[in-house]
Enzyme design. Structure first.
Site, mmCIF file in Angstrom:
data_model
loop_
_atom_site.group_PDB
_atom_site.id
_atom_site.type_symbol
_atom_site.label_atom_id
_atom_site.label_comp_id
_atom_site.label_asym_id
_atom_site.label_seq_id
_atom_site.Cartn_x
_atom_site.Cartn_y
_atom_site.Cartn_z
ATOM 1 N N LYS A 53 0.838 -1.199 0.000
ATOM 2 C CA LYS A 53 0.000 0.000 0.000
ATOM 3 C C LYS A 53 0.877 1.254 0.000
ATOM 4 O O LYS A 53 0.624 2.209 -0.744
ATOM 5 C CB LYS A 53 -0.935 -0.013 1.232
ATOM 6 N N GLN A 97 -4.689 -2.085 9.672
ATOM 7 C CA GLN A 97 -4.527 -3.372 8.987
ATOM 8 C C GLN A 97 -4.983 -4.519 9.892
ATOM 9 O O GLN A 97 -4.604 -4.580 11.068
ATOM 10 C CB GLN A 97 -3.045 -3.545 8.582
ATOM 11 N N ASP A 120 -11.118 2.232 4.158
ATOM 12 C CA ASP A 120 -11.371 0.805 3.980
ATOM 13 C C ASP A 120 -12.864 0.539 3.827
ATOM 14 O O ASP A 120 -13.267 -0.568 3.453
ATOM 15 C CB ASP A 120 -10.874 0.027 5.217
HETATM 16 N N1 GUN Z 1 -6.384 -7.411 5.971
HETATM 17 C C1 GUN Z 1 -6.619 -8.098 4.828
HETATM 18 N N2 GUN Z 1 -7.309 -7.340 3.959
HETATM 19 C C2 GUN Z 1 -7.526 -6.151 4.563
HETATM 20 C C3 GUN Z 1 -8.185 -4.954 4.158
HETATM 21 O O1 GUN Z 1 -8.728 -4.832 3.050
HETATM 22 N N3 GUN Z 1 -8.187 -3.944 5.065
HETATM 23 C C4 GUN Z 1 -7.615 -4.071 6.292
HETATM 24 N N4 GUN Z 1 -7.674 -3.012 7.121
HETATM 25 N N5 GUN Z 1 -6.990 -5.149 6.688
HETATM 26 C C5 GUN Z 1 -6.956 -6.198 5.824
#
Ligand code: GUN
Length: 295
Positions: A53, A97, A120
């Site tokens: 990211k 995350q 998100d």
């Molecule tokens: N862990 C796996 N996929 C995601 C996601 O799309 N967002 C977040 N915050 N954690 C994740």
């Protein structure tokens, strides 16, 4: 004739547009849109995802920062940091995350984020708004899947869609979005009976199972669209999806793993951050100029 949907290419073309937008935003705000990524501990998959990211955002000029926190951080301490970001006009979006260590309640932590910075799309406000099609920020993986479907120019209205998986990150929000697009949606999960028959009857199948041994490629209907959200690591280290896409000979379109849904999820996070920034700083005209209606 089976076509492979190239998620890397679709993501790249979205990112190119976002790069231009970020330059326009910088000219207005004298700063780039800013995303905070909270990472607690050193969960191996989270290390890779958060770095991805950061790299993707920075490459196109976004200000992305990973806030790396110790495994043993308390809920109060993490909440305090989130609330500070909620009130900081220079932070446009933040994500925590997942998964989180056991002492932290992921639901409470996620919902501590103000909805207009929840890039998100996982707070109750944004997830709930999918029912009434009123949420500004939607979950990234479903958004990415909708973009992939748009890229193949297939009208969704009237399709029989099967979503396998009922998580709050993928299955549930995707099912609501597909319903809004006019699909007739079935949601399957671990307790679903006769999965094979349901796959055989579907025009569009989205698999978010997380197991490469459940779905057989010959189950798909002729010309079916197959979207694979699974990311599975085999014993010898190779990454595969839930579906052996090369064997889906009779399907119309399939997404590969890697290189399908994954790159789209990251691109949609960056897009949501740009959208959140435009929304908070009265720049929505600029957003619509580049992307038309918000998805
Ligand atoms: N862990 C796996 N996929 C995601 C996601 O799309 N967002 C977040 N915050 N954690 C994740």
């Amino acid at each position: 004739m089976m076509h492979i949907i190239n998620g890397k290419e679709v993501a790249q073309s979205t990112l190119l547009k976002l790069e231009t937008m970020i330059r326009c935003i910088e000219a207005s705000l004298y700063r780039a849109p800013k995303l905070h990524v909270y990472r607690v501990g050193e969960h191996p998959a989270s290390m890779i995802y958060t770095q991805n990211k950061l790299n993707t955002g920075r490459k196109i000029g976004m200000d992305v920062e990973i806030i790396a926190l110790p495994e043993e951080i308390t809920e109060d301490a993490l909440m305090h940091l989130i609330k500070k970001d909620n009130n900081d006009p220079k932070v446009d979006g933040l994500i925590v995350q997942l998964p989180l260590p056991d002492q932290l309640d992921a639901y409470r932590i996620t919902n501590a984020i103000v909805s207009h910075k929840d890039v998100d799309g996982l707070t109750d406000g944004n997830l709930g708004g999918l029912v009434s099609q009123s949420s500004l920020l939607k979950p990234c993986t479903p958004l990415g899947i909708l973009e992939l479907l748009k890229s193949i120019h297939c009208p969704l209205r009237g399709l029989d869609a099967l979503v396998i998986g009922k998580s709050c990150i993928v299955g549930k929000p995707l099912a609501l979005s597909l319903m809004s697009c006019g699909c007739t949606v079935t949601v399957a999960h671990k307790a679903t009976k006769q999965l094979k028959e349901k796959v055989q009857a579907s025009d569009l199948v989205v698999s978010a199972i997380g197991n490469p041994n459940v779905i057989q490629p010959q189950w798909f209907k002729k010309h079916a669209i197959v979207i694979d959200v699974g990311i599975n690591r085999l014993d010898h280290g190779a990454i595969v999806g839930d579906v052996d896409y090369q064997q889906c000979k009779q399907a119309g379109f399939v997404t590969p793993v890697p290189g399908g849904v994954g790159p789209m999820t990251v691109a949609m996070l960056i897009k949501n951050t740009v959208l959140a920034c435009c929304h908070q700083h009265d720049l929505m005209d600029l957003y619509y100029e580049h992307f038309g209606e918000a998805l």
